[in-house]
Design an enzyme around this catalytic site. Structure first.
Site, PDB file in Angstrom:
ATOM      1  CG  HIS A   1     -25.991 -13.377  49.941  1.00  0.00           C
ATOM      2  ND1 HIS A   1     -26.044 -14.636  50.498  1.00  0.00           N
ATOM      3  CD2 HIS A   1     -27.231 -13.137  49.463  1.00  0.00           C
ATOM      4  CE1 HIS A   1     -27.261 -15.129  50.360  1.00  0.00           C
ATOM      5  NE2 HIS A   1     -27.998 -14.231  49.744  1.00  0.00           N
TER       6      HIS A   1
ATOM      7  CB  SER B   1     -30.835 -14.749  51.360  1.00  0.00           C
ATOM      8  OG  SER B   1     -30.459 -15.567  50.293  1.00  0.00           O
TER       9      SER B   1
ATOM     10  CG  ASP C   1     -23.587 -15.965  52.472  1.00  0.00           C
ATOM     11  OD1 ASP C   1     -23.611 -14.742  52.738  1.00  0.00           O
ATOM     12  OD2 ASP C   1     -24.304 -16.480  51.596  1.00  0.00           O
TER      13      ASP C   1
END
Length: 373
Positions: free
Chosen positions: A108, A221, A139
């Site tokens: 993402h 992230s 992911d």
């Protein structure tokens, strides 16, 4: 994704946000806490300062030298391996994986971009990088820096040896503040978290996720969750938000992809250019969520059955409504994905279905491997 869906049994529902996107997402967070264990050796504080007599001037007490030194050594060792990844839509973090210039991050974070700017923790001119491949189901993604000179690969640990209570640090670029470090503990192990698809999110189900109290914010992230031995044990990916407080971030609840999963995916992408073995179970059907008259998910409708699949051999047909798998309810595709995440290819699953004529039956479906893309 081969038209199939994955996931694990749901025990609790919460709202989550992707740590690198900053947007609220409806999430499912099942799982059980891992078994408690002793903190990492060297991770306990030394003797605290003695209290000063009442009314007397206070003087600095002994510094917890061992713990402080462990933090400093770990940060000095690992932080140079953490990079900032900038796309046209935002930024996230990444971990240098090898001397060839491969960098691990979240799918993402990559989004739909194919080229990136990578900035080292010590600054300097951003370097160009390109996408090797993105594994949206888990992911994770791998990018490659064009000029790998001076890149320092991180050391990845064995996440199967983690224990609840271990001290960990999250390293990345939260809110664009490069080279930031936060600390906490491993709060639980074996969580299953599902992120629905949407703008900036590929949609993924992560099994065996690490829950941590180390603060994780947008921009973290793709960064590193690190133990005090200087090993990367996970990749921070999600953080919880509280819907009762306007989706404000819920302090102390974040999730990371285990290092063993990261290493497996990265090795396949670097070697073969894609994930060739997802190690995930599939029913062999294309499905969609059915909504009842009250606007609530009522089950998963089979849109298409793949030819020569376990589902076809078991007798599943288009129009069947899957209501449970192995006794666990599947009111939506997200719940079905979560249930399947606990299973493995080669296992048999008992699938309860509601037929179009109103009859109910249970069929045994031999599970197959879910395609990586």
């Amino acid at each position: 994704m081969g038209g199939s869906t994955t996931g694990a049994a749901l025990l609790a529902a919460a709202v989550m946000t992707l740590a690198g996107c900053g947007q609220g997402l409806q999430m499912q967070t099942p799982g059980t806490a891992g078994s408690p264990g002793a903190p990492t050796p060297g991770a306990s504080a030394s003797t605290s300062a003695e209290a000063s007599p009442r009314g007397s001037p206070t003087t600095p007490g002994p510094v917890p030298d061992a713990l402080e030194a462990a933090y400093e050594r770990t940060i000095a060792r690992v932080l140079p391996s953490i990079v900032q990844i900038t796309t046209g839509d935002g930024l996230g973090s990444g971990i240098v994986y090898d001397t060839a210039g491969h960098v691990i991050t979240n799918a993402h974070v990559v989004g739909s971009a194919r080229t990136f700017k990578v900035t080292l923790a010590n600054g300097g001119t951003p370097r160009t990088a390109r996408l090797v491949d993105s594994f949206e189901l888990g992911d994770l993604a791998v990018i490659k820096v064009d000029d790998p000179a001076g890149l320092k690969p991180a050391v990845f640990g064995d996440s199967s040896k983690l224990r609840v209570g271990e001290i960990v640090m999250a390293m990345g670029n939260p809110l664009g503040l490069s080279g930031s470090v936060t600390e906490g503990i491993i709060s639980a192990l074996g969580r299953t978290v599902s992120e629905p698809g949407g703008e900036g999110s590929p949609g993924a189900t992560i099994s065996g996720a690490i829950q941590t109290s180390a603060p994780i914010n947008p921009g973290n992230s793709g960064g590193a969750l690190v133990n005090l031995r200087g090993e990367v044990v996970g990749v921070p990916t999600l953080t919880a938000v509280n819907p009762e407080l306007g989706n404000a971030q819920a302090p102390g609840i974040g999730f990371a992809i285990p290092a063993n999963t990261v290493k497996d995916v990265a090795t396949q992408i670097i070697k073969d250019g894609r994930v060739t073995n997802t190690r995930r179970a599939a029913l062999g059907v294309v499905v969609r969520t059915v909504i009842d008259m009250n606007g609530q998910p009522a089950g998963v409708s089979v849109v298409r059955v793949q030819r020569n699949s376990g589902a076809e051999r078991a007798g599943l047909k288009s129009g069947d409504l899957i209501v449970s798998v192995d006794g666990m309810p599947t009111p939506s595709t997200q719940e079905l994905a979560a249930v399947l995440a606990q299973l493995r290819p080669g296992q048999d699953a008992k699938v309860e279905v509601l037929r179009p004529d109103g009859s109910t039956t249970t069929v045994v479906v031999p599970l197959e491997e879910l395609s990586g893309g």
